[in-house]
Design an enzyme around this catalytic site. Structure first.
Site, PDB file in Angstrom:
ATOM      1  N   ASP A 142       0.843  -1.201   0.000  1.00 26.61           N
ATOM      2  CA  ASP A 142       0.000   0.000   0.000  1.00 26.61           C
ATOM      3  C   ASP A 142       0.872   1.243   0.000  1.00 26.61           C
ATOM      4  OD1 ASP A 142      -2.047  -1.699   0.145  1.00 26.61           O
ATOM      5  OD2 ASP A 142      -2.737  -1.120   2.157  1.00 26.61           O
ATOM      6  N   PHE A 150       2.397   1.880  -3.384  1.00 25.44           N
ATOM      7  CA  PHE A 150       1.342   2.295  -4.305  1.00 25.44           C
ATOM      8  C   PHE A 150       1.005   3.770  -4.089  1.00 25.44           C
ATOM      9  CE2 PHE A 150      -2.956   2.947  -5.757  1.00 25.44           C
ATOM     10  CZ  PHE A 150      -3.029   2.201  -6.934  1.00 25.44           C
ATOM     11  N   ASP A 151       0.816   4.127  -2.806  1.00 31.97           N
ATOM     12  CA  ASP A 151       0.468   5.511  -2.492  1.00 31.97           C
ATOM     13  C   ASP A 151       1.567   6.475  -2.918  1.00 31.97           C
ATOM     14  OD1 ASP A 151      -1.948   4.880  -1.528  1.00 31.97           O
ATOM     15  OD2 ASP A 151      -1.349   4.816   0.585  1.00 31.97           O
ATOM     16  N   SER A 200     -33.699  -9.038 -21.258  1.00 29.65           N
ATOM     17  CA  SER A 200     -33.529  -9.871 -20.063  1.00 29.65           C
ATOM     18  C   SER A 200     -33.591 -11.334 -20.496  1.00 29.65           C
ATOM     19  CB  SER A 200     -34.587  -9.548 -19.027  1.00 29.65           C
ATOM     20  OG  SER A 200     -35.818 -10.007 -19.487  1.00 29.65           O
ATOM     21  N   LEU A 201     -33.574 -12.235 -19.550  1.00 27.35           N
ATOM     22  CA  LEU A 201     -33.565 -13.663 -19.879  1.00 27.35           C
ATOM     23  C   LEU A 201     -34.871 -14.309 -19.446  1.00 27.35           C
ATOM     24  CD1 LEU A 201     -30.006 -14.524 -18.540  1.00 27.35           C
ATOM     25  CD2 LEU A 201     -30.699 -14.401 -20.934  1.00 27.35           C
ATOM     26  N   ARG A 220     -29.609  -0.583 -17.633  1.00 27.19           N
ATOM     27  CA  ARG A 220     -30.522  -1.207 -18.589  1.00 27.19           C
ATOM     28  C   ARG A 220     -31.697  -0.295 -18.921  1.00 27.19           C
ATOM     29  NH1 ARG A 220     -32.579  -6.963 -17.653  1.00 27.19           N
ATOM     30  NH2 ARG A 220     -34.717  -6.419 -17.310  1.00 27.19           N
ATOM     31  N   LYS A 249     -26.155 -20.494 -21.870  1.00 27.83           N
ATOM     32  CA  LYS A 249     -26.094 -19.807 -23.164  1.00 27.83           C
ATOM     33  C   LYS A 249     -25.582 -20.753 -24.237  1.00 27.83           C
ATOM     34  CE  LYS A 249     -24.814 -15.575 -20.788  1.00 27.83           C
ATOM     35  NZ  LYS A 249     -23.763 -14.617 -20.461  1.00 27.83           N
ATOM     36  N   CYS A 305     -42.995   0.496  26.093  1.00 29.11           N
ATOM     37  CA  CYS A 305     -41.621   0.020  25.985  1.00 29.11           C
ATOM     38  C   CYS A 305     -41.411  -1.207  26.886  1.00 29.11           C
ATOM     39  CB  CYS A 305     -40.682   1.151  26.390  1.00 29.11           C
ATOM     40  SG  CYS A 305     -38.971   0.618  26.473  1.00 29.11           S
ATOM     41  N   CYS A 308     -39.036   0.110  29.861  1.00 26.89           N
ATOM     42  CA  CYS A 308     -39.401   1.118  30.864  1.00 26.89           C
ATOM     43  C   CYS A 308     -40.890   1.391  30.918  1.00 26.89           C
ATOM     44  CB  CYS A 308     -38.648   2.414  30.587  1.00 26.89           C
ATOM     45  SG  CYS A 308     -39.205   3.226  29.082  1.00 26.89           S
ATOM     46  N   CYS A 325     -39.310   4.374  21.635  1.00 22.87           N
ATOM     47  CA  CYS A 325     -39.528   4.683  23.043  1.00 22.87           C
ATOM     48  C   CYS A 325     -38.988   6.091  23.249  1.00 22.87           C
ATOM     49  CB  CYS A 325     -38.776   3.702  23.932  1.00 22.87           C
ATOM     50  SG  CYS A 325     -38.682   4.285  25.637  1.00 22.87           S
ATOM     51  N   CYS A 369     -34.998   5.382  30.132  1.00 25.50           N
ATOM     52  CA  CYS A 369     -35.299   3.999  29.753  1.00 25.50           C
ATOM     53  C   CYS A 369     -34.026   3.161  29.987  1.00 25.50           C
ATOM     54  CB  CYS A 369     -35.709   3.946  28.283  1.00 25.50           C
ATOM     55  SG  CYS A 369     -35.852   2.265  27.651  1.00 25.50           S
TER      56      CYS A 369
HETATM   57  S1  IVH Z   1     -26.573 -12.683 -20.014  1.00 20.72           S
HETATM   58  C1  IVH Z   1     -28.941 -11.504 -23.667  1.00 20.72           C
HETATM   59  N1  IVH Z   1     -25.246 -13.678 -17.986  1.00 20.72           N
HETATM   60  O1  IVH Z   1     -29.717 -11.537 -15.286  1.00 20.72           O
HETATM   61  C2  IVH Z   1     -28.271 -12.028 -22.478  1.00 20.72           C
HETATM   62  N2  IVH Z   1     -27.038 -12.202 -17.513  1.00 20.72           N
HETATM   63  O2  IVH Z   1     -32.561 -12.069 -15.826  1.00 20.72           O
HETATM   64  C3  IVH Z   1     -28.006 -10.999 -21.486  1.00 20.72           C
HETATM   65  N3  IVH Z   1     -27.357 -11.721 -15.128  1.00 20.72           N
HETATM   66  O3  IVH Z   1     -30.371  -8.771 -17.310  1.00 20.72           O
HETATM   67  C4  IVH Z   1     -27.749 -11.436 -20.117  1.00 20.72           C
HETATM   68  N4  IVH Z   1     -25.711 -12.970 -14.386  1.00 20.72           N
HETATM   69  O4  IVH Z   1     -28.662  -8.517 -15.394  1.00 20.72           O
HETATM   70  C5  IVH Z   1     -26.254 -12.885 -18.370  1.00 20.72           C
HETATM   71  N5  IVH Z   1     -23.946 -14.599 -16.281  1.00 20.72           N
HETATM   72  C6  IVH Z   1     -24.942 -13.810 -16.676  1.00 20.72           C
HETATM   73  C7  IVH Z   1     -25.723 -13.089 -15.742  1.00 20.72           C
HETATM   74  C8  IVH Z   1     -26.781 -12.294 -16.206  1.00 20.72           C
HETATM   75  C9  IVH Z   1     -26.683 -12.140 -14.048  1.00 20.72           C
HETATM   76  C10 IVH Z   1     -28.531 -10.827 -15.064  1.00 20.72           C
HETATM   77  C11 IVH Z   1     -28.534  -9.718 -16.088  1.00 20.72           C
HETATM   78  C12 IVH Z   1     -29.770  -9.954 -16.910  1.00 20.72           C
HETATM   79  C13 IVH Z   1     -30.636 -10.708 -15.964  1.00 20.72           C
HETATM   80  C14 IVH Z   1     -31.655 -11.524 -16.696  1.00 20.72           C
END
Ligand code: IVH
Length: 663
Positions: free
Chosen positions: A31, A34-35, A80-81, A133, A284, A402, A405, A420, A426
């Site tokens: 540290d 680094f500082d 989203s998924l 998002r 995926k 309370c 008390c 309280c 108290c």
């Molecule tokens: S992939 C099109 N990978 O989960 C694919 N998402 O419910 C985009 N999340 O909006 C997302 N871990 O915020 C991906 N390993 C991961 C993730 C992940 C968390 C979140 C992310 C997404 C949400 C969907």
């Protein structure tokens, strides 16, 4: 040119050490060293502004405060998924995908981080934008805040594409949340219960300086762009790791959905050993061409899905509801449970939050209740097994008095909790106040602990903290467990505590919402206890980090006659009530002036102007009144402010005029 070379060297060196520490979890420098390098860099940059570089390690916090976030359209929609919850759902997903292609499918399994998603843009290796998002089509530009997260590189290394986006999850590790909560507890504030909400709230703070104090971290899991290095997801992430990103190690490739299932089962068991929260697994398709072929539905990609873990839940009997009294008088209802195993620990007590929560779920003593350990650290009661309810069970009547008390409890509008109000006598509050006063971070009194405090209270020797300093050897010696040596230690400890600095004394007083940090801020700003006693709400709120809630609590405490008496008493005993924190005054040019800073500036940030005002003896005030001396006005100052200034004939001064005033 020598200077430029040194600057380049220092920036690269420091960025490398940051990368090792925050991304790779290894330390490559002390540290101290680094500082030293950082200080050298700051100095060189100050002296040579022509070599400014926004990606320098010194530029993580720009000290910028904003009025809000710009909304920016996403280049690629942020989807989203789809969710699955069972084995069957996962087999369905696999069948669906095999109908869409004749090729073999390779799956990548990743952990599903429970945080907030973020999309980062890099141009020529520099971080240029960070968007939340939002609604998926457009998000908030939180770049200034994201730059403070040390595991996110500001500048990349290696052979990265000239323009791409990378998406990931910003989160707060479990330990980080615990640390934040410890501080909150000291300030008498409710703990943050949910790491995801806390991460999300942190990203939306208007002051990047404040964000930099939050223990935020970020894992990246999705690369987008026209020139990605490979045509599969897994390899792309490994490349991104080489460019400096924090890519999870907990990622695996599988050729069959059965193996995917095994991965989910393994992590369902192991997830509580991780230093951060996950709420499932993301699956995926690895091949990007295949991903493109499969495409998207309106809301989510067809080629990926999330498998959500069931929240850990058990049912047990609620034996009794008891109520805790905090040192500030806040009442917390607690469920005392028949002990039950949950996520590797035995749970005997769970939070019931407040009266409304109990009423909403109709929680009663004797009920079989569901206890859950979800994103929160403290287990909570989340429901009642109504079928199992005893015929004669009684609706819970929240206590009106309370438990310590018997004083009638009060509940102020807007407060979730009952209080309280008997802060003067108290017993539980008083004991709590003593324990806080003598604690390590406050007066740190050697030879005095919780038990002795209880003894001294019971013997009638101390009623309030100032009594501590009037204890005499002859009063203490006759007490049980008080040998001569312990008495001497105690008295020496008390004597030594008279040297403890003003900010710690202030913290020790236990003013609601005044924790260690706020106490420091107040001590530094006001210098003496008398200045704090004599201040007003406007002045308090104008101090950085002091909001209305804290200000009201401070005024409340210091307008109470009993408290003032107590302070006088402590003063006479010789405690420190003047700050020794370094004086940063630079001139008295603005002495006595009350100044409103408003609008957007070019030369310095608003925070910097506020600091300058204080350094030159002026006072920052937040709203315009007839007492305002002038308004330091930047661009885009609001029309209503302008009108008010005009009506009250308060002069508007631009930044150049201001700078010449303090020159
Ligand atoms: S992939 C099109 N990978 O989960 C694919 N998402 O419910 C985009 N999340 O909006 C997302 N871990 O915020 C991906 N390993 C991961 C993730 C992940 C968390 C979140 C992310 C997404 C949400 C969907």
């Amino acid at each position: 040119m020598k200077i430029k070379a040194r600057l380049d060297f220092l920036r690269k060196e420091l960025a490398e050490h940051n990368h090792s520490y925050y991304v790779l979890d290894t330390s490559t420098i002390s540290d101290f060293e680094f500082d030293k390098l950082l200080k050298e860099l700051v100095k060189l940059e100050d002296e040579n502004p022509e070599f400014f570089d926004s990606t320098s390690p010194t530029q993580r916090v720009g000290g910028r405060v904003t009025d809000g976030f710009k909304t920016v359209a996403h280049k690629y929609r942020m989807l989203s998924l789809g969710n699955t919850y069972s084995e069957e759902d996962l087999y369905d997903f696999d069948r669906r995908l095999h109908k869409l292609t004749d090729y073999e499918i390779e799956y990548v399994c990743e952990l599903k981080y429970d945080g907030v998603s973020i999309s980062l843009t890099y141009e020529n290796g520099d971080l240029t934008q960070a968007l939340t998002r939002g609604d998926g089509t457009q998000g908030d530009d939180v770049t200034a805040n994201v730059r403070t997260i040390k595991s996110i590189p500001l500048k990349l290394k290696g052979d990265y594409p000239s323009n791409f986006e990378i998406r990931g999850e910003i989160f707060i590790p479990v330990k980080g949340l615990e640390k934040m909560n410890k501080l909150r507890n000291e300030e008498g504030l409710e703990p943050y219960k949910n790491p995801r909400n806390t991460a999300s709230g942190s990203l939306k703070l208007l002051d990047a300086n404040e964000v930099s104090n939050r223990p935020l971290d970020c894992y990246l899991y999705y690369l987008l762009g026209d020139n990605l290095p490979t045509d599969n997801h897994y390899e792309n992430l490994q490349k991104a790791k080489e460019w400096g990103f924090k890519i999870p190690n907990e990622i695996s490739k599988y050729n069959s959905i059965d193996d995917v299932l095994k991965f989910t089962e393994r992590w369902d068991k192991k997830r509580h050993d991780l230093p951060y929260e996950i709420d499932g697994i993301v699956i995926k398709v690895n091949d990007i061409n295949l991903q493109e072929e499969m495409g998207f539905t309106a809301k989510s990609p067809r080629w990926a899905i999330s498998y959500k873990f069931k929240a850990l839940q058990v049912s047990t009997k609620l034996i009794e509801i008891t109520y805790q009294v905090g040192r500030t008088g806040a009442i917390t209802p607690v469920a005392n449970l028949e002990p039950v195993q949950l996520a590797g620990t035995t749970v005997k007590r769970a939070s019931l939050h407040n009266a409304d929560y109990i009423a909403k779920l109709d929680i009663r003593e004797g009920d079989k209740v569901y206890v859950e350990k979800g994103g929160e650290i403290i287990p909570k009661v989340v429901g009642v097994k109504l079928n199992d309810r005893d015929l004669f069970s009684q609706i819970t009547e929240y206590i009106a008095n309370c438990p310590s008390c018997n004083t009638e409890l009060v509940r102020k509008e807007g407060d979730a909790k009952h209080y309280c109000p008997n802060s003067e006598s108290c017993p539980t509050q008083i004991k709590g106040k003593f324990e806080h006063f003598i604690s390590r971070k406050a007066m740190d009194i050697d030879g005095l602990g919780g038990e002795t405090i209880e003894l001294l209270i019971n013997e009638g020797l101390i009623k309030e903290i100032s009594d501590l300093y009037h204890l005499k050897k002859e009063d203490l010696l006759p007490l049980e467990r008080m040998a001569e040596k312990s008495v001497d230690n105690l008295l020496i400890g008390l004597e030594q505590s008279k040297l403890i600095s003003f900010e710690r004394v202030l913290f020790g007083l236990g003013v609601r919402f005044v924790g260690e940090t706020v106490a420091k801020v107040l001590a530094k700003h006001f210098k003496t206890i008398d200045n704090i006693i004599n201040t007003d709400i406007e002045t308090l709120i104008a101090v950085d980090e002091i909001g209305e809630k804290i200000a009201e609590s401070v005024l409340n405490y210091f307008s109470n006659k009993e408290n003032l008496k107590r302070l006088n008493n402590l003063k006479e005993s010789g405690l420190q009530f003047v700050s020794t924190i370094e004086d940063t005054t630079k001139s008295s040019n603005l002495n006595g002036m009350k100044i409103v800073v408003s609008g957007v500036f070019n030369q310095n940030s608003r925070v910097e102007y506020k600091k300058m005002i204080e350094e030159h003896g002026g006072k920052n005030v937040s709203s315009i009144s007839k007492n305002t001396t002038f308004i330091l006005a930047g661009k885009n100052i609001g029309p209503s402010k302008k009108q008010k200034a005009e009506d009250l004939k308060i002069p508007l001064i631009n930044e150049f005029e201001f700078l010449s005033k303090i020159d």
